[in-house]
Design a protein around this motif. Structure first.
Motif, mmCIF file in Angstrom:
data_model
loop_
_atom_site.group_PDB
_atom_site.id
_atom_site.type_symbol
_atom_site.label_atom_id
_atom_site.label_comp_id
_atom_site.label_asym_id
_atom_site.label_seq_id
_atom_site.Cartn_x
_atom_site.Cartn_y
_atom_site.Cartn_z
ATOM 1 N N GLU A 807 59.650 7.750 47.266
ATOM 2 C CA GLU A 807 58.500 7.542 48.142
ATOM 3 C C GLU A 807 58.452 8.594 49.254
ATOM 4 N N GLU A 808 59.611 9.040 49.743
ATOM 5 C CA GLU A 808 59.592 10.144 50.718
ATOM 6 C C GLU A 808 59.058 11.416 50.062
ATOM 7 N N SER A 809 59.440 11.645 48.808
ATOM 8 C CA SER A 809 58.926 12.805 48.076
ATOM 9 C C SER A 809 57.403 12.758 47.996
ATOM 10 N N ALA A 810 56.866 11.602 47.657
ATOM 11 C CA ALA A 810 55.410 11.465 47.566
ATOM 12 C C ALA A 810 54.740 11.716 48.900
ATOM 13 N N ALA A 811 55.364 11.253 49.984
ATOM 14 C CA ALA A 811 54.784 11.465 51.313
ATOM 15 C C ALA A 811 54.704 12.952 51.653
ATOM 16 N N HIS A 812 55.747 13.693 51.304
ATOM 17 C CA HIS A 812 55.729 15.136 51.564
ATOM 18 C C HIS A 812 54.629 15.828 50.757
ATOM 19 N N PHE A 813 54.537 15.491 49.486
ATOM 20 C CA PHE A 813 53.529 16.152 48.644
ATOM 21 C C PHE A 813 52.109 15.746 49.034
ATOM 22 N N ARG A 814 51.936 14.522 49.508
ATOM 23 C CA ARG A 814 50.600 14.095 49.917
ATOM 24 C C ARG A 814 50.099 14.937 51.093
ATOM 25 N N SER A 815 50.991 15.261 52.036
ATOM 26 C CA SER A 815 50.577 16.080 53.181
ATOM 27 C C SER A 815 50.363 17.540 52.794
ATOM 28 N N LEU A 816 50.837 17.910 51.609
ATOM 29 C CA LEU A 816 50.775 19.313 51.181
ATOM 30 C C LEU A 816 49.561 19.620 50.311
ATOM 31 N N VAL A 817 49.119 18.646 49.509
ATOM 32 C CA VAL A 817 48.147 18.974 48.459
ATOM 33 C C VAL A 817 46.791 19.391 49.001
ATOM 34 N N GLU A 818 46.443 18.939 50.201
ATOM 35 C CA GLU A 818 45.156 19.348 50.745
ATOM 36 C C GLU A 818 45.119 20.854 50.972
ATOM 37 N N ARG A 819 46.278 21.416 51.313
ATOM 38 C CA ARG A 819 46.346 22.862 51.549
ATOM 39 C C ARG A 819 46.710 23.617 50.278
ATOM 40 N N GLN A 820 47.512 23.012 49.437
ATOM 41 C CA GLN A 820 47.978 23.673 48.219
ATOM 42 C C GLN A 820 47.770 22.754 47.027
ATOM 43 N N PRO A 821 46.579 22.787 46.395
ATOM 44 C CA PRO A 821 46.295 21.880 45.272
ATOM 45 C C PRO A 821 47.256 22.046 44.107
ATOM 46 N N ALA A 822 47.931 23.182 44.035
ATOM 47 C CA ALA A 822 48.869 23.391 42.929
ATOM 48 C C ALA A 822 49.987 22.356 42.927
ATOM 49 N N ASN A 823 50.183 21.644 44.050
ATOM 50 C CA ASN A 823 51.242 20.637 44.120
ATOM 51 C C ASN A 823 50.770 19.241 43.724
ATOM 52 N N LEU A 824 49.548 19.118 43.207
ATOM 53 C CA LEU A 824 49.074 17.812 42.749
ATOM 54 C C LEU A 824 49.989 17.198 41.684
ATOM 55 N N PRO A 825 50.454 17.985 40.688
ATOM 56 C CA PRO A 825 51.358 17.378 39.702
ATOM 57 C C PRO A 825 52.630 16.816 40.338
ATOM 58 N N ASP A 826 53.144 17.486 41.377
ATOM 59 C CA ASP A 826 54.341 16.986 42.046
ATOM 60 C C ASP A 826 54.078 15.641 42.707
ATOM 61 N N LEU A 827 52.918 15.512 43.352
ATOM 62 C CA LEU A 827 52.559 14.227 43.964
ATOM 63 C C LEU A 827 52.487 13.131 42.908
ATOM 64 N N ALA A 828 51.832 13.441 41.799
ATOM 65 C CA ALA A 828 51.688 12.433 40.748
ATOM 66 C C ALA A 828 53.038 12.027 40.176
ATOM 67 N N LEU A 829 53.938 12.996 39.967
ATOM 68 C CA LEU A 829 55.265 12.664 39.445
ATOM 69 C C LEU A 829 56.019 11.741 40.393
ATOM 70 N N SER A 830 55.971 12.041 41.699
ATOM 71 C CA SER A 830 56.685 11.214 42.672
ATOM 72 C C SER A 830 56.114 9.811 42.717
ATOM 73 N N LEU A 831 54.782 9.713 42.722
ATOM 74 C CA LEU A 831 54.154 8.393 42.729
ATOM 75 C C LEU A 831 54.517 7.610 41.469
ATOM 76 N N GLY A 832 54.442 8.281 40.322
ATOM 77 C CA GLY A 832 54.754 7.606 39.072
ATOM 78 C C GLY A 832 56.196 7.130 39.021
ATOM 79 N N TYR A 833 57.114 7.949 39.533
ATOM 80 C CA TYR A 833 58.526 7.555 39.478
ATOM 81 C C TYR A 833 58.806 6.387 40.422
#
Length: 895
Positions: A807-833
């Motif tokens: 969940e901490e991983s997802a929080a980091h990626f959520r704050s990042l994807v607005e600036r760097q959409p390339a990290n959307l898969p990382d957010l999805a992986l963290s949420l899914g896990y």
């Protein structure tokens, strides 16, 4: 239990040990700094103090009861007892504001409350405390306070080493680091370096004491009573202030203390005191001269052991004191060399001995000579008043300017340039009479003096702009950061650049000056100001360029500079139009000049294409990014000998883009070629190319794993970690992010090899390092490291810890994807896990369902763009959603 034992070996003539802390030394064994337990003020003999009243102004003796700065002390007290585990504060104010006395009171209170109080003494250019060992173990203490005086005069790299000391990084031990400085100029760069330690940071200014109210009168009274006690006066209440306490100079603690000291001394001698600050300073300096004369006329030293013969005439002692104010305390060999240089070599040993009788070493070390006047402000005023050009009632000396020039030319210039510049802020004659002529002849002296001296020079209100421009012209080109010079360089360029732009009708030169300032600002962490200046530089370049083909490279560089500043602020979408235009400008140049030799543009244009490729890749425009990187590679391969390093960089960029696109075979092939190039380069020039090799090995490990070469993948990751460890110790700001990534990959590879405890350890260290970063790099590295740690913890059946990290991983990626959409898969992986762990363990199924649905939606959207890469993830997450919904409907609870 037996007492701890430590064997200490003398190196470079100095023996020092520390229990419970690191020792950082230069290659010759000289300590970078010395840590000591803070000690309360020593007792000083009243008769010895009265011989030279200025001794009573030395904060180390704490003769005056602490008063008048209670509000500031309360701020420090609150800072010590609240906030994060590690906090650093930059306490700044002009010389004489009372920083040292406030810090001493702060340390004393902390010690009384059960904290360990420690002071750090800078090594290079200083006379170190007496050799020995310090027991700095923190067991039994509630926390640690570290006091660093003259922090603005420490090279930034040395402060960085100090802040990395293990003493400050004990788990659960509260630590407060108080940095004392005259100005706030150096704070942004230090604060940027501190971001790597996840420290709380704050600044605190010691403002002038208010002119109204009772504080000044209260402080004067406390100082007067403290000094009167040393003079044997039972009641000093009848001694009135010699000058108006509303005077601006009385806004400083030192000003009030000087007024009180002069008033008491004059009262004891039956003389009227002077009525202004200059008069108070001259009074105290006159007492120095009287002391020299008394000793010479008596022929003995009443304070030295055995009343040895004293044979130095007062005029000669004045010259030695002037030299000491410039050099500061030095060892005897250095002191002898200084006296030889300034024409006092005939009796140098006797002069040094007599000077030490007047001004003994503060550390009690008999090998130390030329201890200067204290406090520093009095030494600075002595330099100014001894130099011709003022109108004060004090005898200036014809030799002073020449002696200053001689000292500046033959000793380490950091202290003399700093002291002369600080004095010139109050005494306008000193710059033109002494400092500016020396720097006009050799402006490199100021550069060699370092950041603190450059900052002091730039802060002189009426500094000679021609001199400052000459100094600026000697600054090294900003091709890469210069950690120990950039702060001072920024101070100089901030002062000179607006002047040049306003007075020079040359848009090209003005644009170059602004571009130089923008780069320097970026190096000290002033990213927003750097963007503003880079944008202004671009405006000047556009005004100059017009249709001039010869101006296109500079215009392209300015466009690239704005893009770099935006990208560093995590705004790649805004950066891309600038770098796109820069590339097109270069293409126009090549179309206009088709026969332009490749060596005149290939390196610059190729690097520009690489920047464009990386920004495009961050925006998920992978095909375009690959085209640009391949074009850059083709340019570099036209001259492999010249562009070997750039070729390796381009090859790795191509591998990176293939990796992001899921083309593992192509990525592995490119990274293999790049590795061979970098290993050859690192063999001949390791300092330059080992960092690039370490970076490549991290990517290489991923490629080898995809090709199922698990042993090779683990070896590459472990080699990368080993290469990065010394690099991150030397320059954490530059290598922290890459080091965190290497640790994460090593943890991932160890887990794949079934070495789960090693995997958890590596990933935990990766998370700790990543959390010390700032900006987008922090979120990206921390997000990936937390995700990998979650996988390892779950494999070890520590499911609750795994959920927390996912969940901490997802929080980091959520704050990042607005600036760097390339990290959307990382957010999805963290949420899914995180959703899967909750579902498997029956934990809050509603939260599990929300996370799974969000992951499924992201992967569904991604799969519509690239079914081959994301289709499986989309189907897996959709299946997880179905499972959780079914569990909720049937009430099934997993355990």
């Amino acid at each position: 239990m037996s007492a701890p034992q430590q064997n200490i070996t003398s190196t470079a003539g100095f023996a020092y040990g520390a229990i419970g802390a690191d020792i950082h030394v230069f290659g010759d064994g000289t300590p970078l700094y010395v840590l000591q337990r803070w000690q309360p003020a020593p007792e000083a003999d009243a008769e010895w103090l009265r011989e030279l009243p200025s001794r009573m102004l030395n904060a180390r003796y704490a003769l005056v009861e602490f008063t008048g700065r209670e509000a500031e002390l309360a701020q420090l007290r609150q800072w010590r007892t609240t906030g994060p585990r590690l906090a650093v504060r930059w306490l700044h104010g002009p010389g004489g504001a009372g920083k040292s006395r406030l810090a001493a009171q702060f340390a004393a209170e902390a010690q009384q409350d059960g904290w360990l109080a420690v002071v750090a003494v800078h090594g290079p250019g200083s006379v170190l405390p007496p050799p020995g060992s310090q027991d700095l173990r923190t067991e039994g203490h509630r926390g640690l306070v570290l006091i660093v005086d003259y922090a603005d005069r420490w090279p930034l790299s040395h402060l960085t080493w100090l802040l990395s000391n293990a003493l400050l990084h004990r788990p659960e031990l509260p630590v407060r680091v108080l940095l004392l400085a005259r100005s706030a100029d150096g704070w942004p760069a230090v604060r940027a370096a501190l971001a790597n330690y996840q420290a709380g940071t704050s600044g605190q200014a010691l403002e002038p004491l208010p002119a109204t109210g009772e504080r000044r009168a209260e402080m004067f009274g406390a100082a007067r009573d403290g000094f009167a006690d040393r003079y044997g006066l039972p009641d000093g209440s009848a001694i009135a202030p010699p000058a108006s306490l509303d005077d601006p100079d009385m806004g400083l603690t030192l000003g009030l203390h000087m007024a009180a000291l002069v008033a008491v001394d004059a009262y004891s001698r039956g003389k009227p005191p002077p009525g202004d600050m200059a008069g108070l300073t001259i009074y105290l300096l006159d007492r120095e001269h009287l002391h020299w004369a008394n000793l010479y006329n008596d022929g003995t030293s009443r304070t030295g052991p055995g009343a040895e013969h004293y044979a130095t005439p007062p005029a000669t002692m004045g010259r030695a004191v002037f030299a000491a104010a410039l050099t500061g305390a030095v060892n005897r060999a250095a002191g002898s060399a200084v006296l030889d240089r300034v024409g006092l070599g005939e009796r140098r040993d006797g002069i040094l001995d007599d000077h030490r009788r007047c001004y003994p070493s503060l550390g009690g070390d008999d090998s130390t000579v030329l201890e200067p006047l204290y406090p520093d402000r009095l030494a600075e005023d002595f330099l100014a008043l001894t130099t011709t050009g003022h109108t004060a009632d004090y005898p200036a000396q014809h030799w002073a300017a020449g002696m200053a020039a001689t000292v500046l030319a033959h000793v380490a210039p950091a202290r003399p340039v700093t002291f002369l510049a600080e004095a010139a802020r109050r005494w306008p004659h000193l710059g033109p009479a002494s400092l500016f002529p020396v720097l006009r002849r050799d402006p490199r002296i100021a550069v060699d003096a370092g950041s603190a001296a450059l900052t002091a020079l730039a802060s002189i209100p009426d500094v000679d702009m021609a001199v400052l421009e000459a100094v600026a012209s000697r600054l090294p080109t900003p091709e890469r950061p210069h950690i120990d010079l950039d702060v001072g360089a920024v101070a100089v360029l901030r002062k000179i650049t607006p002047h040049l732009v306003a007075t020079r009708d040359d848009p090209r030169e003005n644009a170059r000056a602004l571009s130089m300032l923008a780069v320097r600002l970026a190096y000290v962490g002033e990213d927003h100001e750097a963007l503003d200046v880079a944008t202004e530089a671009l405006r000047h370049w556009r005004a100059f360029a017009g249709d001039r083909a010869e101006a296109l490279p500079d215009l392209a560089a300015a466009l690239s500079g704005v893009a770099a500043r935006l990208d560093s602020l995590g705004r790649p979408a805004e950066a891309l139009p600038y770098v796109d235009e820069a590339v097109e400008r270069y293409r126009t140049l090549l179309a206009v000049l088709p026969n332009l030799p490749a060596h005149l543009y290939a390196g610059t244009f190729g690097n520009l294409l690489i920047r464009q490729a990386v920004i495009m890749a961050r925006l998920d425009r992978l095909d375009e990014a690959l085209n640009r990187a391949q074009e850059a590679l083709a340019l570099f391969r036209r001259d492999p000998a010249r562009y070997a390093a750039q070729e390796a960089s381009a090859t790795e960029t191509i591998a990176y883009i293939h990796r992001m696109a899921g083309r593992s075979d192509q990525s592995a092939e490119e990274s293999s070629h790049s590795e061979a190039q970098l290993r050859e380069l690192a063999r001949t020039d390791p300092a330059r190319y080992l960092p690039a090799l370490a970076n490549l090995l991290v990517s290489r490990s991923e490629d080898l794993d995809r090709r199922r070469d698990h042993a090779g993948s683990l070896a590459a990751a472990e080699e990368a970690v080993a290469l990065y460890r010394p690099l991150v110790r030397a320059n954490p700001g530059l290598y922290r992010s890459q080091f965190a990534d290497a640790l994460r990959v090593a943890g991932k590879r160890a887990a794949a090899a079934g070495r789960l405890p090693e995997a958890v350890t590596a990933c935990e260290e990766a998370v700790a390092e990543a959390r010390k970063l700032t900006g987008p790099a922090r979120d990206e590295q921390a997000g990936r490291s937390c995700y990998q740690l979650a996988l390892a913890q779950n494999q070890m059946s520590d499911h609750l810890s795994a959920l927390r990290w996912a969940e901490e991983s997802a929080a980091h990626f959520r704050s990042l994807v607005e600036r760097q959409p390339a990290n959307l898969p990382d957010l999805a992986l963290s949420l899914g896990y995180a959703a899967k762990i909750r579902h498997d363990r029956g934990l809050e199924p509603a939260k599990a369902l929300a996370a799974a649905r969000e992951a499924a939606e992201i992967f569904h959207w991604l799969s519509q763009r690239d079914e081959q890469m994301y289709g499986m993830y989309a189907r897996t997450c959709a299946g997880l959603v179905t499972q959780i919904e079914g569990s909720l409907q049937t009430g099934v609870r997993r355990t």
